[in-house]
Design an enzyme around this catalytic site. Structure first.
Site, PDB file in Angstrom:
ATOM      1  N   VAL A  71      79.122 112.374  21.004  1.00 21.40           N
ATOM      2  CA  VAL A  71      80.519 112.109  20.648  1.00 21.40           C
ATOM      3  C   VAL A  71      80.794 112.480  19.194  1.00 21.40           C
ATOM      4  O   VAL A  71      81.772 113.161  18.885  1.00 21.40           O
ATOM      5  CB  VAL A  71      80.878 110.635  20.906  1.00 21.40           C
ATOM      6  CG1 VAL A  71      82.307 110.337  20.433  1.00 21.40           C
ATOM      7  CG2 VAL A  71      80.733 110.299  22.377  1.00 21.40           C
ATOM      8  N   ARG A  80      70.419 109.414  11.736  1.00 21.95           N
ATOM      9  CA  ARG A  80      69.038 108.933  11.638  1.00 21.95           C
ATOM     10  C   ARG A  80      68.062 110.071  11.341  1.00 21.95           C
ATOM     11  O   ARG A  80      67.039 109.851  10.701  1.00 21.95           O
ATOM     12  CB  ARG A  80      68.636 108.238  12.943  1.00 21.95           C
ATOM     13  CG  ARG A  80      69.254 106.859  13.131  1.00 21.95           C
ATOM     14  CD  ARG A  80      68.738 106.186  14.383  1.00 21.95           C
ATOM     15  NE  ARG A  80      69.086 106.938  15.590  1.00 21.95           N
ATOM     16  CZ  ARG A  80      68.671 106.619  16.814  1.00 21.95           C
ATOM     17  NH1 ARG A  80      67.876 105.570  16.989  1.00 21.95           N
ATOM     18  NH2 ARG A  80      69.044 107.322  17.856  1.00 21.95           N
ATOM     19  N   ARG A  81      68.373 111.276  11.834  1.00 22.65           N
ATOM     20  CA  ARG A  81      67.467 112.419  11.658  1.00 22.65           C
ATOM     21  C   ARG A  81      68.182 113.517  10.869  1.00 22.65           C
ATOM     22  O   ARG A  81      68.835 114.390  11.455  1.00 22.65           O
ATOM     23  CB  ARG A  81      67.010 112.941  13.016  1.00 22.65           C
ATOM     24  CG  ARG A  81      66.169 111.936  13.799  1.00 22.65           C
ATOM     25  CD  ARG A  81      65.610 112.539  15.080  1.00 22.65           C
ATOM     26  NE  ARG A  81      66.670 112.920  16.004  1.00 22.65           N
ATOM     27  CZ  ARG A  81      67.233 112.080  16.867  1.00 22.65           C
ATOM     28  NH1 ARG A  81      66.837 110.811  16.916  1.00 22.65           N
ATOM     29  NH2 ARG A  81      68.179 112.492  17.680  1.00 22.65           N
ATOM     30  N   GLY A 106      72.692 114.773  34.850  1.00 24.59           N
ATOM     31  CA  GLY A 106      73.023 114.252  33.526  1.00 24.59           C
ATOM     32  C   GLY A 106      74.074 113.160  33.521  1.00 24.59           C
ATOM     33  O   GLY A 106      74.514 112.732  32.457  1.00 24.59           O
ATOM     34  N   LYS A 115      83.545  96.479  29.059  1.00 23.93           N
ATOM     35  CA  LYS A 115      84.894  97.034  29.118  1.00 23.93           C
ATOM     36  C   LYS A 115      85.879  96.039  29.722  1.00 23.93           C
ATOM     37  O   LYS A 115      87.038  95.948  29.285  1.00 23.93           O
ATOM     38  CB  LYS A 115      84.870  98.341  29.915  1.00 23.93           C
ATOM     39  CG  LYS A 115      84.031  99.429  29.251  1.00 23.93           C
ATOM     40  CD  LYS A 115      83.815 100.617  30.161  1.00 23.93           C
ATOM     41  CE  LYS A 115      82.941 101.668  29.485  1.00 23.93           C
ATOM     42  NZ  LYS A 115      82.613 102.811  30.375  1.00 23.93           N
TER      43      LYS A 115
END
Length: 430
Positions: free
Chosen positions: A17, A48-49, A189, A207
């Protein structure tokens, strides 16, 4: 007249996203500036990376120190798409403390701590927007919070998880079993390697808490939502549904009690008539059906997940929040004035489809009917099939409370002629 000094945006998270948010901010920069009345500038991206190559993002903007980024003081809007409870909660409240408004897609955090986050936003005079937290690209939060603000919403009924809808749709259309349909969803996926959050209803329950809170102007937390997963749904359940001209969906259901004095929020598989608009929602799509006093019945439909659809909702919020910054105003905050109690699942009234394995001998139906009558549950239809001493008995009830139905089933299990309860499913949408 357009302001030349840009509004600065900090992006927390640059996954599926977040990378789409950054891409759209870059490729649609001129249009966004024209719509907002000032340019928007991506001022930092917390990840983070940092070594990972991110197309279209200046490496100089990338940092691993998200806290320092939100504390800068020159950030106008923080976009949070990292998910989870911590460090997202602390980062959002820190952003408010240092003058930034927040756009979030974090359903889990909002369902758990939405009230506290709204209070922090109000304390510091900042916005908290979260259209992307429910149903991806579908405009739903803003219509409930703003367009229907003058109406009385009585019910929100929806398919709010694309993974589960894909699995159930595949079972319905092909006759596949649950595991086979889940394996296909994973291969395509649609399902995570660990699909628990989806198939056990945790995602949909978060939600539902958000939707119920907005629709009924009442604080509804994740712990208030009854949750039941769909891993026990079988091909036989779909066959029974077809006999009733129904299909099966995992539904998030938020309802105001008939007397208006309480609300309920729940997530569970349910049979729904083929004539209901939600029955035709296929594949990984989401749809939410809203019933209100004045507007009547409204349907919101579209892709409920994915990078680009979710980023679309984030950018819509970003435009709204930036406009508010320019005008010196804030948008709608939490509306919890009604403070209605959230009733337990036992108080919920609906219809039920119960499949029993029974002995194939005279008097069984009479025994079963007596148990239903003793617990105040009225029977609508009964269908019995059997041979070689064994039979199946399918009972569809009129509307009854969950507590009454639970007592009925407990009593049925004690009958010598009842071998077992094959399945119990609620019938909704009628």
């Amino acid at each position: 007249m357009m302001r030349t000094r840009p509004l600065k945006v900090a992006l927390l998270g640059c996954g599926v996203v977040g990378s789409e948010v950054a891409r759209i901010m870059t490729t649609h920069a001129e249009d966004l500036a024209a719509r907002i009345g000032a340019p928007v500038e991506l001022a930092g991206v917390a990840v983070r990376r940092p070594s990972k190559v991110r197309d279209g993002i200046d490496p100089a903007l990338v940092t691993t120190d998200a806290t320092a980024l939100v504390k800068r003081g020159d950030i106008d809007v923080v976009v949070e798409v990292i998910g989870g409870i911590e460090p997202a909660r602390t980062l959002i409240t820190t952003a408010f403390e240092h003058g930034a408004s927040v756009v979030s897609a974090n359903k889990a955090l909002l369902a758990q701590d939405g009230a506290a986050l709204h209070a922090a936003a109000q304390e510091h005079g900042r916005d908290l927007y979260y259209e992307a937290a429910v149903a991806g690209a579908i405009p739903l939060i803003r219509p409930l919070r703003e367009s229907l603000a003058g109406d009385k919403v009585n019910r929100v009924l929806g398919i709010v998880n694309g993974t589960t809808n894909f699995i159930l749709d595949k079972m319905d259309s092909t006759g596949a079993g649950y595991q086979e349909a889940l394996d296909e969803a994973t291969a395509l996926g649609y399902a995570e390697a660990d699909p628990t959050a989806d198939v056990e209803g945790f995602d949909a329950a978060a939600k539902a808490a958000i939707l119920a809170g907005i629709a009924f102007h009442t604080r509804v937390r994740l712990d208030d939502v009854y949750r039941e997963g769909m891993s026990e749904v079988t091909a036989a359940d779909f066959a029974s549904a077809k006999n009733m001209n129904c299909t099966i969906k995992l539904l998030a259901i938020c309802e105001r009690a008939a007397d208006g004095g309480s609300v309920t929020a729940r997530v569970h598989p349910a049979m729904i008539p083929l004539t209901h608009p939600l029955a035709s929602v296929r594949g990984a799509y989401n749809a939410v059906f809203v019933e209100s006093d004045a507007a009547g019945q409204l349907m919101f439909y579209g892709p409920g997940a994915g990078g680009a659809p979710t980023a679309s909702a984030v950018l819509g919020d970003l435009v709204a929040v930036c406009r508010n910054r320019l005008s010196g105003a804030t948008g709608p905050g939490e509306s919890a004035y009604a403070a209605l109690p959230v009733s337990p699942m036992g108080d919920v009234v609906t219809r039920y489809h119960i499949s029993l394995d029974v002995a194939d001998k005279p008097g069984v139906l009479a025994q079963v009917a007596t148990v239903f009558a003793e617990h105040g549950v009225s029977i609508d239809t009964v269908r019995q099939q059997g041979k070689d001493g064994e039979a199946s008995l399918v009972v569809v009830t009129h509307r009854a409370s969950d507590a009454a139905l639970s007592g009925t089933v407990e009593a049925l299990r004690k009958l010598d002629t009842v071998r077992g309860v094959a399945s119990i499913m609620r019938v909704e949408g009628e």
